[in-house]
Design a protein around this motif. Structure first.
Motif, PDB file in Angstrom:
ATOM      1  N   ARG A   1      21.244  15.204  95.199  1.00 23.84           N
ATOM      2  CA  ARG A   1      22.189  16.323  95.180  1.00 23.84           C
ATOM      3  C   ARG A   1      21.816  17.374  94.137  1.00 23.84           C
ATOM      4  O   ARG A   1      22.538  18.327  93.937  1.00 23.84           O
ATOM      5  CB  ARG A   1      23.602  15.797  94.929  1.00 23.84           C
ATOM      6  CG  ARG A   1      24.076  14.838  96.028  1.00 23.84           C
ATOM      7  CD  ARG A   1      25.453  14.297  95.773  1.00 23.84           C
ATOM      8  NE  ARG A   1      26.483  15.298  95.872  1.00 23.84           N
ATOM      9  CZ  ARG A   1      27.069  15.694  97.000  1.00 23.84           C
ATOM     10  NH1 ARG A   1      26.685  15.165  98.146  1.00 23.84           N
ATOM     11  NH2 ARG A   1      28.015  16.604  96.991  1.00 23.84           N
ATOM     12  N   GLN A   2      20.684  17.189  93.458  1.00 24.48           N
ATOM     13  CA  GLN A   2      20.256  18.112  92.426  1.00 24.48           C
ATOM     14  C   GLN A   2      18.914  18.737  92.793  1.00 24.48           C
ATOM     15  O   GLN A   2      18.108  18.129  93.490  1.00 24.48           O
ATOM     16  CB  GLN A   2      20.113  17.414  91.069  1.00 24.48           C
ATOM     17  CG  GLN A   2      21.405  16.972  90.466  1.00 24.48           C
ATOM     18  CD  GLN A   2      21.791  15.561  90.846  1.00 24.48           C
ATOM     19  OE1 GLN A   2      21.051  14.855  91.492  1.00 24.48           O
ATOM     20  NE2 GLN A   2      22.971  15.137  90.448  1.00 24.48           N
ATOM     21  N   CYS A   3      18.707  19.929  92.272  1.00 24.03           N
ATOM     22  CA  CYS A   3      17.451  20.632  92.509  1.00 24.03           C
ATOM     23  C   CYS A   3      17.063  21.387  91.242  1.00 24.03           C
ATOM     24  O   CYS A   3      17.901  22.067  90.643  1.00 24.03           O
ATOM     25  CB  CYS A   3      17.629  21.609  93.671  1.00 24.03           C
ATOM     26  SG  CYS A   3      16.147  22.535  94.097  1.00 24.03           S
ATOM     27  N   VAL A   4      15.821  21.248  90.819  1.00 23.77           N
ATOM     28  CA  VAL A   4      15.272  22.014  89.703  1.00 23.77           C
ATOM     29  C   VAL A   4      13.995  22.672  90.207  1.00 23.77           C
ATOM     30  O   VAL A   4      13.141  22.014  90.788  1.00 23.77           O
ATOM     31  CB  VAL A   4      14.947  21.115  88.487  1.00 23.77           C
ATOM     32  CG1 VAL A   4      14.260  21.925  87.394  1.00 23.77           C
ATOM     33  CG2 VAL A   4      16.192  20.457  87.952  1.00 23.77           C
ATOM     34  N   LEU A   5      13.893  23.976  89.990  1.00 21.28           N
ATOM     35  CA  LEU A   5      12.716  24.726  90.402  1.00 21.28           C
ATOM     36  C   LEU A   5      12.166  25.492  89.211  1.00 21.28           C
ATOM     37  O   LEU A   5      12.918  25.995  88.381  1.00 21.28           O
ATOM     38  CB  LEU A   5      13.086  25.711  91.515  1.00 21.28           C
ATOM     39  CG  LEU A   5      13.699  25.098  92.774  1.00 21.28           C
ATOM     40  CD1 LEU A   5      14.194  26.186  93.701  1.00 21.28           C
ATOM     41  CD2 LEU A   5      12.685  24.209  93.473  1.00 21.28           C
ATOM     42  N   VAL A   6      10.846  25.585  89.155  1.00 20.17           N
ATOM     43  CA  VAL A   6      10.156  26.281  88.067  1.00 20.17           C
ATOM     44  C   VAL A   6       9.257  27.337  88.685  1.00 20.17           C
ATOM     45  O   VAL A   6       8.600  27.099  89.692  1.00 20.17           O
ATOM     46  CB  VAL A   6       9.308  25.281  87.246  1.00 20.17           C
ATOM     47  CG1 VAL A   6       8.483  26.006  86.199  1.00 20.17           C
ATOM     48  CG2 VAL A   6      10.194  24.226  86.609  1.00 20.17           C
ATOM     49  N   LEU A   7       9.234  28.505  88.064  1.00 21.30           N
ATOM     50  CA  LEU A   7       8.347  29.583  88.496  1.00 21.30           C
ATOM     51  C   LEU A   7       7.332  29.822  87.390  1.00 21.30           C
ATOM     52  O   LEU A   7       7.707  30.138  86.253  1.00 21.30           O
ATOM     53  CB  LEU A   7       9.149  30.852  88.778  1.00 21.30           C
ATOM     54  CG  LEU A   7       8.427  31.978  89.482  1.00 21.30           C
ATOM     55  CD1 LEU A   7       7.910  31.526  90.847  1.00 21.30           C
ATOM     56  CD2 LEU A   7       9.367  33.152  89.674  1.00 21.30           C
ATOM     57  N   ASP A   8       6.061  29.618  87.720  1.00 24.40           N
ATOM     58  CA  ASP A   8       4.999  29.800  86.732  1.00 24.40           C
ATOM     59  C   ASP A   8       4.661  31.276  86.583  1.00 24.40           C
ATOM     60  O   ASP A   8       4.653  32.026  87.552  1.00 24.40           O
ATOM     61  CB  ASP A   8       3.738  29.043  87.153  1.00 24.40           C
ATOM     62  CG  ASP A   8       3.895  27.545  87.010  1.00 24.40           C
ATOM     63  OD1 ASP A   8       4.664  27.112  86.134  1.00 24.40           O
ATOM     64  OD2 ASP A   8       3.258  26.811  87.775  1.00 24.40           O
ATOM     65  N   GLY A   9       4.380  31.663  85.360  1.00 21.62           N
ATOM     66  CA  GLY A   9       3.914  33.014  85.072  1.00 21.62           C
ATOM     67  C   GLY A   9       2.466  32.954  84.641  1.00 21.62           C
ATOM     68  O   GLY A   9       1.764  31.986  84.920  1.00 21.62           O
ATOM     69  N   ASP A  10       2.016  33.957  83.961  1.00 19.27           N
ATOM     70  CA  ASP A  10       0.648  33.983  83.452  1.00 19.27           C
ATOM     71  C   ASP A  10       0.542  33.079  82.229  1.00 19.27           C
ATOM     72  O   ASP A  10       0.955  33.446  81.135  1.00 19.27           O
ATOM     73  CB  ASP A  10       0.251  35.411  83.067  1.00 19.27           C
ATOM     74  CG  ASP A  10       0.177  36.326  84.277  1.00 19.27           C
ATOM     75  OD1 ASP A  10      -0.144  35.821  85.360  1.00 19.27           O
ATOM     76  OD2 ASP A  10       0.441  37.526  84.129  1.00 19.27           O
ATOM     77  N   ALA A  11       0.023  31.878  82.424  1.00 17.30           N
ATOM     78  CA  ALA A  11      -0.223  30.903  81.362  1.00 17.30           C
ATOM     79  C   ALA A  11       1.046  30.420  80.672  1.00 17.30           C
ATOM     80  O   ALA A  11       0.978  29.844  79.599  1.00 17.30           O
ATOM     81  CB  ALA A  11      -1.201  31.464  80.337  1.00 17.30           C
ATOM     82  N   ARG A  12       2.232  30.672  81.261  1.00 19.19           N
ATOM     83  CA  ARG A  12       3.478  30.163  80.684  1.00 19.19           C
ATOM     84  C   ARG A  12       4.537  30.134  81.782  1.00 19.19           C
ATOM     85  O   ARG A  12       4.392  30.733  82.821  1.00 19.19           O
ATOM     86  CB  ARG A  12       3.929  31.008  79.503  1.00 19.19           C
ATOM     87  CG  ARG A  12       4.250  32.446  79.863  1.00 19.19           C
ATOM     88  CD  ARG A  12       4.465  33.359  78.696  1.00 19.19           C
ATOM     89  NE  ARG A  12       5.588  32.965  77.878  1.00 19.19           N
ATOM     90  CZ  ARG A  12       5.808  33.424  76.672  1.00 19.19           C
ATOM     91  NH1 ARG A  12       4.994  34.305  76.147  1.00 19.19           N
ATOM     92  NH2 ARG A  12       6.846  33.050  75.976  1.00 19.19           N
ATOM     93  N   MET A  13       5.591  29.408  81.502  1.00 17.71           N
ATOM     94  CA  MET A  13       6.671  29.305  82.461  1.00 17.71           C
ATOM     95  C   MET A  13       7.453  30.626  82.471  1.00 17.71           C
ATOM     96  O   MET A  13       7.933  31.079  81.437  1.00 17.71           O
ATOM     97  CB  MET A  13       7.612  28.150  82.075  1.00 17.71           C
ATOM     98  CG  MET A  13       8.693  27.916  83.086  1.00 17.71           C
ATOM     99  SD  MET A  13       9.907  26.635  82.634  1.00 17.71           S
ATOM    100  CE  MET A  13       8.987  25.450  81.739  1.00 17.71           C
ATOM    101  N   ALA A  14       7.588  31.228  83.646  1.00 18.20           N
ATOM    102  CA  ALA A  14       8.328  32.487  83.760  1.00 18.20           C
ATOM    103  C   ALA A  14       9.831  32.232  83.811  1.00 18.20           C
ATOM    104  O   ALA A  14      10.621  33.041  83.337  1.00 18.20           O
ATOM    105  CB  ALA A  14       7.879  33.261  84.991  1.00 18.20           C
ATOM    106  N   GLY A  15      10.206  31.096  84.407  1.00 19.80           N
ATOM    107  CA  GLY A  15      11.624  30.782  84.479  1.00 19.80           C
ATOM    108  C   GLY A  15      11.874  29.484  85.211  1.00 19.80           C
ATOM    109  O   GLY A  15      10.985  28.923  85.851  1.00 19.80           O
ATOM    110  N   TRP A  16      13.113  29.013  85.103  1.00 18.05           N
ATOM    111  CA  TRP A  16      13.513  27.804  85.819  1.00 18.05           C
ATOM    112  C   TRP A  16      14.991  27.890  86.161  1.00 18.05           C
ATOM    113  O   TRP A  16      15.746  28.640  85.551  1.00 18.05           O
ATOM    114  CB  TRP A  16      13.182  26.536  85.043  1.00 18.05           C
ATOM    115  CG  TRP A  16      13.900  26.352  83.746  1.00 18.05           C
ATOM    116  CD1 TRP A  16      13.537  26.854  82.528  1.00 18.05           C
ATOM    117  CD2 TRP A  16      15.097  25.604  83.517  1.00 18.05           C
ATOM    118  NE1 TRP A  16      14.434  26.461  81.567  1.00 18.05           N
ATOM    119  CE2 TRP A  16      15.409  25.693  82.145  1.00 18.05           C
ATOM    120  CE3 TRP A  16      15.943  24.861  84.344  1.00 18.05           C
ATOM    121  CZ2 TRP A  16      16.512  25.070  81.578  1.00 18.05           C
ATOM    122  CZ3 TRP A  16      17.044  24.243  83.781  1.00 18.05           C
ATOM    123  CH2 TRP A  16      17.322  24.342  82.418  1.00 18.05           C
TER     124      TRP A  16
END
Length: 114
Positions: free
Chosen positions: A13-28
Motif C-alpha cells: 500500500r506504499q510507494c516511494v519514487l526517486v528522481l535522479d538528477g546530475d550526480a545527485r538525487m533531484a527529489g523523492w
C-alpha cells in the motif's frame, strides 16, 4: 531511516519514487493508500522533497504525476496531500496541480511511554 524505508517498501500500500538528477538525487516522493471510514479509499502523499537546485524545474510535478499514475493503477480515484501552513511556497504548487484546499487543522502529537 534505512529501517523505516525497508519496512515501508515491504508493504503493497506504499510507494516511494526517486528522481535522479546530475550526480545527485533531484527529489523523492512517498505516498500510501489509506482507507478512511469518512471518505473511503484514497492515496495520500506523505512526503515530497525536491533538491533546492532542482526546484522549479518540473521535478515535483513529475513526481506527483508518477504517484497519480500509481494511484490509478491501484484503482484509486482520489488523492490527498497535507501542507503545513508555514510552507507558503508549496500551496500554489499543489493548487497548480489541481489540488483544492479543503481545510486547515491543528495537529496534536503525544509520545507514549513504553
Amino acid at each position: 531511516m534505512a529501517e523505516r524505508l525497508e519496512a515501508w517498501l515491504e508493504g503493497p500500500r506504499q510507494c516511494v519514487l526517486v528522481l535522479d538528477g546530475d550526480a545527485r538525487m533531484a527529489g523523492w516522493i512517498a505516498a500510501e493508500r489509506r482507507l478512511s471510514l469518512e471518505v473511503g479509499e484514497r492515496v495520500e502523499i506523505t512526503a515530497l522533497v525536491v533538491d533546492g537546485t532542482a526546484r522549479r524545474g518540473g521535478v515535483g510535478r513529475a513526481l506527483v504525476g508518477a504517484i497519480e499514475a500509481w494511484a490509478r493503477e491501484q484503482g484509486v480515484d482520489r488523492m490527498v496531500v497535507r501542507s503545513n501552513v508555514q510552507r507558503q511556497a508549496s500551496h500554489p504548487f499543489y493548487e497548480g496541480l489541481g489540488f483544492a484546499r479543503q481545510k486547515s487543522q491543528h495537529v496534536y502529537r503525544k509520545r507514549l511511554s513504553p
